[in-house]
Design a protein around this motif. Structure first.
Motif, PDB file in Angstrom:
ATOM      1  N   SER A 104       0.466  -0.954   0.481  1.00 10.89           N
ATOM      2  CA  SER A 104       0.193   0.228   0.172  1.00 10.89           C
ATOM      3  C   SER A 104       1.131   0.658   0.184  1.00 10.89           C
ATOM      4  O   SER A 104       2.145   1.124   0.517  1.00 10.89           O
ATOM      5  CB  SER A 104      -0.681   0.190   1.264  1.00 10.89           C
ATOM      6  N   PRO A 105       0.513   2.259  -0.848  1.00 12.14           N
ATOM      7  CA  PRO A 105       1.552   3.163  -0.721  1.00 12.14           C
ATOM      8  C   PRO A 105       1.624   4.596   0.787  1.00 12.14           C
ATOM      9  O   PRO A 105       2.608   4.557   0.876  1.00 12.14           O
ATOM     10  CB  PRO A 105       0.976   4.627  -1.612  1.00 12.14           C
ATOM     11  N   VAL A 106       0.364   3.728   1.782  1.00 10.03           N
ATOM     12  CA  VAL A 106       0.482   4.674   3.204  1.00 10.03           C
ATOM     13  C   VAL A 106       1.271   3.482   3.868  1.00 10.03           C
ATOM     14  O   VAL A 106       1.099   3.890   5.010  1.00 10.03           O
ATOM     15  CB  VAL A 106      -0.165   4.847   3.100  1.00 10.03           C
ATOM     16  N   GLY A 107       0.880   1.907   3.664  1.00  6.63           N
ATOM     17  CA  GLY A 107       1.042   0.891   4.624  1.00  6.63           C
ATOM     18  C   GLY A 107       0.289   0.610   4.502  1.00  6.63           C
ATOM     19  O   GLY A 107       0.359  -0.557   5.931  1.00  6.63           O
ATOM     20  N   ASP A 108      -0.888   1.135   4.737  1.00  5.08           N
ATOM     21  CA  ASP A 108      -2.120   0.428   5.374  1.00  5.08           C
ATOM     22  C   ASP A 108      -3.133   0.557   4.119  1.00  5.08           C
ATOM     23  O   ASP A 108      -3.299   1.293   3.662  1.00  5.08           O
ATOM     24  CB  ASP A 108      -2.916   1.224   6.397  1.00  5.08           C
ATOM     25  N   THR A 141      -5.801   2.507   4.478  1.00  8.88           N
ATOM     26  CA  THR A 141      -6.431   3.939   4.682  1.00  8.88           C
ATOM     27  C   THR A 141      -6.167   4.285   3.016  1.00  8.88           C
ATOM     28  O   THR A 141      -7.199   5.066   2.427  1.00  8.88           O
ATOM     29  CB  THR A 141      -5.293   4.630   4.553  1.00  8.88           C
ATOM     30  N   THR A 142      -5.377   3.691   2.419  1.00  9.54           N
ATOM     31  CA  THR A 142      -5.692   3.564   0.749  1.00  9.54           C
ATOM     32  C   THR A 142      -7.314   3.309   0.077  1.00  9.54           C
ATOM     33  O   THR A 142      -7.886   4.387  -0.615  1.00  9.54           O
ATOM     34  CB  THR A 142      -4.761   2.682   0.057  1.00  9.54           C
ATOM     35  N   GLU A 166      -9.314   6.584   1.397  1.00 11.93           N
ATOM     36  CA  GLU A 166      -8.962   7.946   0.133  1.00 11.93           C
ATOM     37  C   GLU A 166      -8.650   7.154  -1.124  1.00 11.93           C
ATOM     38  O   GLU A 166      -9.362   8.681  -2.060  1.00 11.93           O
ATOM     39  CB  GLU A 166      -7.480   8.027   0.077  1.00 11.93           C
ATOM     40  N   THR A 199       1.997  10.256 -10.230  1.00 19.03           N
ATOM     41  CA  THR A 199       2.756  10.905  -8.891  1.00 19.03           C
ATOM     42  C   THR A 199       4.157  11.165  -9.411  1.00 19.03           C
ATOM     43  O   THR A 199       4.535  10.717 -10.489  1.00 19.03           O
ATOM     44  CB  THR A 199       2.736  10.282  -7.841  1.00 19.03           C
ATOM     45  N   TRP A 211      -1.357   0.074  -8.063  1.00 16.01           N
ATOM     46  CA  TRP A 211      -0.429   1.517  -7.803  1.00 16.01           C
ATOM     47  C   TRP A 211       0.713   0.300  -8.806  1.00 16.01           C
ATOM     48  O   TRP A 211       1.005  -0.710  -8.179  1.00 16.01           O
ATOM     49  CB  TRP A 211      -0.654   0.939  -6.271  1.00 16.01           C
TER      50      TRP A 211
END
Length: 135
Positions: free
Chosen positions: A37-41, A44-45, A48, A87, A110
């Motif tokens: 996951s881009p945010v580690g969770d 959460t991804t 968002e 990004t 991703w």
């Protein structure tokens, strides 16, 4: 016809794939995940990306042209095909999935920017979305 896990595993075979998920944009919940996951969770991804998907699917600026009847007479088709967010480090491809219920799910892939192939990913996610069996 692949189920959720098979679909996500197949998505992870794409060049540069770092993570994949199937998300319900109404609830913001991941129905399945694979990879990073881009945010580690992943949850959460999912939450968002669901906000982004919901905005694109509900705002008239994106859906006005989609309100005309589909050429094949198909009902329940999501008004948006896919979203691509670029990004500095990667690409996020959100591919909307047609379902027999409300079509409020999408595949999120991703990709690493250096090793990913955005065109190939978009084509293959479209194929996966068509073959995905939800039920």
């Amino acid at each position: 016809m692949p189920g959720i896990d098979e679909c996500l595993m197949e998505a992870m075979t794409l060049p540069g794939a770092r993570g994949a998920s199937l998300v319900d944009w109404n609830s913001g919940l991941a129905l399945g995940t694979a990879g990073e996951s881009p945010v580690g969770d992943h949850e959460t991804t999912a939450a968002e990306t669901a906000e982004l998907a919901r905005a694109a699917a509900e705002f008239d600026s994106f859906t006005a042209a989609a309100e005309e009847p589909a050429a094949d007479g198909a009902e329940g088709v999501p008004p948006v095909e896919d979203l691509i967010v670029t990004t500095r480090a990667g690409y996020h491809v959100l591919r909307f999935v047609r379902t027999s219920f409300d079509s409020s799910v999408f595949l999120h892939l991703w990709l690493d920017r250096d090793t990913g192939n955005l065109a190939l990913a978009r084509i293959r996610l479209g194929d996966l979305a068509e073959r995905l069996v939800l039920g």
